[in-house]
Design a protein around this motif. Structure first.
Motif, PDB file in Angstrom:
ATOM      1  N   ALA A 174       0.847  -1.191   0.000  1.00 46.43           N
ATOM      2  CA  ALA A 174       0.000   0.000   0.000  1.00 46.43           C
ATOM      3  C   ALA A 174       0.879   1.236   0.000  1.00 46.43           C
ATOM      4  O   ALA A 174       1.858   1.321   0.739  1.00 46.43           O
ATOM      5  CB  ALA A 174      -0.909  -0.008   1.233  1.00 46.43           C
TER       6      ALA A 174
ATOM      7  N   ASP B 172      -9.434  -6.017  -2.066  1.00 43.79           N
ATOM      8  CA  ASP B 172      -8.232  -5.235  -1.745  1.00 43.79           C
ATOM      9  C   ASP B 172      -7.032  -6.195  -1.714  1.00 43.79           C
ATOM     10  O   ASP B 172      -7.071  -7.198  -1.004  1.00 43.79           O
ATOM     11  CB  ASP B 172      -8.430  -4.583  -0.369  1.00 43.79           C
TER      12      ASP B 172
ATOM     13  N   GLU C 151      -3.852  -5.124  -1.084  1.00 43.15           N
ATOM     14  CA  GLU C 151      -2.719  -4.496  -0.403  1.00 43.15           C
ATOM     15  C   GLU C 151      -2.796  -4.598   1.124  1.00 43.15           C
ATOM     16  O   GLU C 151      -1.783  -4.802   1.783  1.00 43.15           O
ATOM     17  CB  GLU C 151      -2.643  -3.006  -0.776  1.00 43.15           C
ATOM     18  N   GLN C 152      -3.980  -4.427   1.670  1.00 43.94           N
ATOM     19  CA  GLN C 152      -4.057  -4.169   3.107  1.00 43.94           C
ATOM     20  C   GLN C 152      -4.794  -5.282   3.826  1.00 43.94           C
ATOM     21  O   GLN C 152      -6.030  -5.369   3.745  1.00 43.94           O
ATOM     22  CB  GLN C 152      -4.752  -2.830   3.348  1.00 43.94           C
TER      23      GLN C 152
ATOM     24  N   ASN D  91      -7.603   1.097  -1.972  1.00 44.60           N
ATOM     25  CA  ASN D  91      -6.346   0.486  -2.397  1.00 44.60           C
ATOM     26  C   ASN D  91      -6.527  -0.188  -3.757  1.00 44.60           C
ATOM     27  O   ASN D  91      -7.651  -0.321  -4.264  1.00 44.60           O
ATOM     28  CB  ASN D  91      -5.873  -0.535  -1.364  1.00 44.60           C
TER      29      ASN D  91
END
Lengths: 232, 634
Positions: free
Chosen positions: A216, B544, B546-547, B621
């Motif tokens: 991120a 998502d 990424e997170q 994201n």
């Protein structure tokens, strides 16, 4: 090297454009000078990250981490419009002033005002100048080690699309999806802005775990970007 | 009180009451060491002797009462017995001259008389036969005689005899004046072990060749025998060389590199510090060769038994001391135990020669690593067997408390189960944690200043920092091979592919493979990629990528997160017909088909829509959309 005289589809440069636009879109004054990486919550990680990626892209004599380099460092915490950004400015030579702006996802290298411009008398001349810059400053070729410890040689050849002028864009592999690159050498993007070259390295972290890493952009400074891949 | 206590062939004479008599006429003074048996026998075992003991004790201590304890009284009297008339001691024990010889001392109260000359010829002779420790005559030895005007030296003849003629006295002393010369004469006959009896008798005098040589009293017209002995004062272990050990450890107790000199032999030499460690397979019986030295080195070769104690472990064996073959082959008194461990500690040596015990020194720092089998190297960077790697491996495997290979592997993979892709700044950069490839940092760059030749070994020092699965697998392989654990251990990838039986078959490969670089496809204008997902997917939904955490500290997981994978990395271990797959933090499996169930499904995913726009997850994201679920595994 001049390739076919058709423009590069925008869809194939989406990341590069997004990153460039992100950096160009932030107010330079919003960067805060950085005295020491301990000022950032996950500063040690950020510092290591920057060192490794600068070493990957730049020839040893040209990077901001060379001993004795007079580097001005500044940071800008991320927000809705931009990632956590680290900026480094230094003069490598009389005719070369360089700047890197990087996030967890990319490293933008650009020559700054005062550097030798790359736009030449014609496209061929311009491409030669860009190539000369690449040969001088970047690690155009070398070896990378894959997830299994095997070394593979690489060479980056930029594909130039005439006319080469201010605003031109080029890539070493425009068809490769930057999100799923197996390795950063799979694609290097660049262009000319203000008569000066810039390059964008897509930070692809090689994993021997099988997991695809997507960091991120706004968790770089506080460490939350890496938390997804921490000890389990 | 008489100046003399006479018994058998002996006289105990109180020197300070003799009034100047020539003590050489009294007979042969017996050294204190040899006097004790004769005195003890007389004073404690006969009624006359006990009576004389009481009288002597009373006169010494001025007591009118009897001693309460005869043993103590004897010791008290014996304390006043000296070695010779000139030593200043009150009492000296003499061996009296043969019967017919003139009386040495006049009874108390009479005038002292000089010995009368022989009635026949005016001169006489003295004779010495010189033999070695096994009774063989020794020619060429110089003997010095002190016999009045005839004093001089005589060299032993071919029969080992030295005879002094023309003496006008009938008592003399003799000795070996040049000990070094005598040793030189004897040395050639000591090169090899010899057998034979050491002569004994009343006219046989043992003499250790140490300067000054002890003088002996001789009576004329009798042959006396000198038995020459080389003194054995000290034995020392000089070197230790283990036999039949693996002999593969490089000398490197300090770091994880593959550097180091080859394993030395001998493993220890006196004066050169601690012994280098050795390794043996469990159940074997260590053997070693110990070289010995002796003081005096010049002397006969003697059989020796050498024992060594290392804590509760012991060695022993027979050999020889002195000469060119002065060494002992020792063997452990019991076989090494049936487990992985280290026998350590100093070895204390003791030698036994002719019934005498000699401490023979100490070997410091000796270690015996007990392994499962013969140590092997792996294909990891800088593969080698070193002292540091062996010490760590033995320590780790010993904690598994089992010699079963699967149990050992299971223990190690469970112990080192902190899998991570995150670099920990506390780990020295040169090790390139979490990959532990010296030439690969997270950028995959070979420009990194890695610790070449360390491989995954530093994982042992930074457990809390974690490592990639492949690094933990390599580390485990390294450890089990270092201790010679039987079985086949491989780093394998397990994955599936949409174009191979629609993902129904789990694919397996040692080293390379997986979905990275798998050909993408375009369908309805959307470019899509094959991925293994670890969250239960729904087609058409954007996740998502990424997170994972909404709040790491609170443990709140992002419900929109989905992890994408190219493969599952495992250690595949096979032994005894049993094959198991140890997944990176995902458990232990019996087959690739079980391993693949670490994932929820095999899917086609896209990162952009048909217009080339990047997917954005609800969290803002980057996102991935599930275009098609090829195969669900859970």
């Amino acid at each position: 090297m001049i390739v076919a005289p058709q423009a590069l589809p925008a869809s194939l440069l989406v990341e590069a454009e997004d990153f460039l636009a992100m950096v160009q879109g932030v107010d330079p004054a919003s960067f805060v000078p950085l005295g020491d990486f301990s000022e950032i919550k996950d500063g040690a990680q950020v510092e290591m990250d920057s060192q490794q990626w600068c070493a990957a892209l730049l020839q040893e004599a040209w990077g901001p981490w060379v001993d004795g380099a007079d580097v001005e460092r500044a940071v800008r915490p991320g927000d809705d419009s931009a990632h956590d950004l680290l900026r480094q400015c230094w003069s490598s030579d009389e005719d070369l002033k360089l700047e890197t702006v990087e996030s967890a996802q990319f490293l933008l290298l650009r020559a700054k005002e005062g550097s030798e411009p790359v736009l030449g008398a014609n496209d061929n001349d311009t491409s030669l100048r860009v190539d000369a810059f690449v040969d001088r400053v970047l690690r155009r070729s070398g070896e990378f080690t894959d997830a299994f410890g095997q070394s593979t040689p690489y060479r980056l050849e930029l594909h130039y699309h005439p006319p080469l002028a201010d605003g031109s864009r080029f890539s070493s592999a425009p068809e490769a999806d930057a999100v799923v690159l197996p390795h950063w050498t799979g694609r290097l993007d660049g262009g000319v802005e203000g008569g000066l070259p810039f390059f964008i390295l897509h930070k692809k972290h090689v994993s021997g775990d099988g997991k695809m890493l997507f960091l991120a952009g706004r968790g770089w400074f506080d460490g939350s970007s890496w938390a997804t891949y921490g000890p389990r | 009180m008489s100046a003399i206590v006479t018994f058998g062939d002996y006289s105990l004479i109180q020197i300070d009451r003799l009034g100047g008599e020539r003590t050489e006429l009294l007979g042969e003074p017996i050294p204190r060491f040899y006097a004790e048996p004769a005195l003890r026998s007389y004073f404690l075992e006969s009624s006359f002797g006990r009576a004389d003991l009481v009288r002597l004790w009373s006169s010494l201590y001025g007591s009118s009462s009897s001693p309460g304890n005869l043993e103590e009284a004897f010791r008290a009297v014996f304390a006043f017995v000296g070695d010779s008339p000139v030593s200043g001691s009150p009492f000296v024990l003499f061996r009296r001259p043969e019967a017919g010889a003139p009386a040495a001392v006049a009874p108390e109260g009479t005038e002292p008389r000089s010995p009368e000359p022989p009635a026949e010829s005016s001169t006489t002779w003295f004779e010495v036969l010189v033999v070695d420790e096994v009774g063989e005559a020794v020619p060429g030895i110089e003997i010095e005689f002190d016999a009045g005007s005839a004093s001089g030296s005589v060299t032993t003849d071919g029969a080992g005899v030295a005879r002094l003629e023309g003496s006008e006295v009938n008592l003399a002393t003799a000795w070996v004046p040049d000990v070094e010369a005598a040793l030189s004469v004897l040395e050639p006959r000591w090169a090899a072990e010899r057998s034979g009896e050491t002569p004994t008798g009343s006219k046989v005098f043992p003499g250790h060749l140490i300067a000054p040589f002890r003088r002996r009293s001789l009576v004329h017209k009798r042959q006396y025998t000198f038995v020459l002995h080389a003194p054995l004062l000290e034995i020392a272990a000089e070197s230790l060389s283990f036999q039949g050990n693996h002999g593969s450890m490089k000398v490197n107790p300090d770091d994880w590199s593959a550097e180091g000199e080859d394993h030395p032999s001998p493993e220890w030499k006196r004066g050169e510090g601690d012994a280098r460690p050795v390794s043996y397979t469990k159940g074997e019986t260590p053997k070693a060769e110990v070289e010995l030295s002796a003081i005096e080195e010049r002397g006969p070769v003697l059989p020796v038994f050498l024992g060594g104690k290392q804590g509760s472990y012991a060695f022993g064996g027979d050999g020889l001391v002195r000469g060119s073959d002065s060494k002992v082959t020792i063997e452990a008194t019991e076989a090494l135990p049936d487990r992985v461990m280290v026998v350590k500690g100093a070895i204390d040596w003791a030698a036994e020669v002719q019934g005498n015990r000699y401490p023979a020194g100490r070997t410091e720092g000796s270690k015996i690593f007990v392994t499962l089998g013969t140590p092997e190297t792996t294909s990891d960077n800088g593969a080698a067997i070193t002292e540091k790697r062996m010490a760590t491996s033995v320590e780790l495997v010993s904690r598994a408390r089992s010699t079963d290979p699967h149990t050992v592997v299971d223990y190690l993979m469970d112990r080192f189960n902190r899998y991570t892709l995150v670099k920990d700044p506390s780990v020295p950069a040169k090790f390139n944690q979490p990959t532990y490839y010296p030439s690969r940092d997270r950028a995959g760059s070979t420009a990194a200043d890695g610790a070449a030749g360390c491989g995954a070994w530093p994982v042992a020092d930074y457990i809390r920092a974690g490592a990639e699965c492949q690094a933990i697998v390599r580390f485990t392989q390294n450890v089990i091979k270092q201790v010679g654990c039987p079985g086949e251990a491989d780093f394998v990838l397990v994955w599936s592919e949409p174009r191979v039986e629609n993902g129904n078959r789990a694919l397996e490969s040692a080293g390379r493979g997986g979905l990275n670089g798998y050909p993408s496809e375009t369908k309805d204008g959307v470019r899509r990629y094959a991925c293994l997902v670890d969250t239960r997917p729904e087609e058409g939904k954007i996740y998502d990528i990424e997170q994972l955490w909404l709040d790491r500290d609170a443990g709140r997981i992002n419900p929109h997160y989905m992890g994408l994978n190219n493969f599952e990395a495992c250690l595949r271990f096979e032994h005894g017909g049993v094959k198991k797959y140890y997944g990176g933090g995902a458990g232990v499996y019996d087959s690739p088909e079980e391993v693949i169930t670490a994932f929820q499904a095999l899917c086609w995913v896209s990162f952009t829509d048909e217009h080339g726009r990047r997917h954005v997850a609800p969290t803002g994201n980057r996102g991935a959309r599930i275009e098609e679920i090829v195969k669900r595994y859970r």
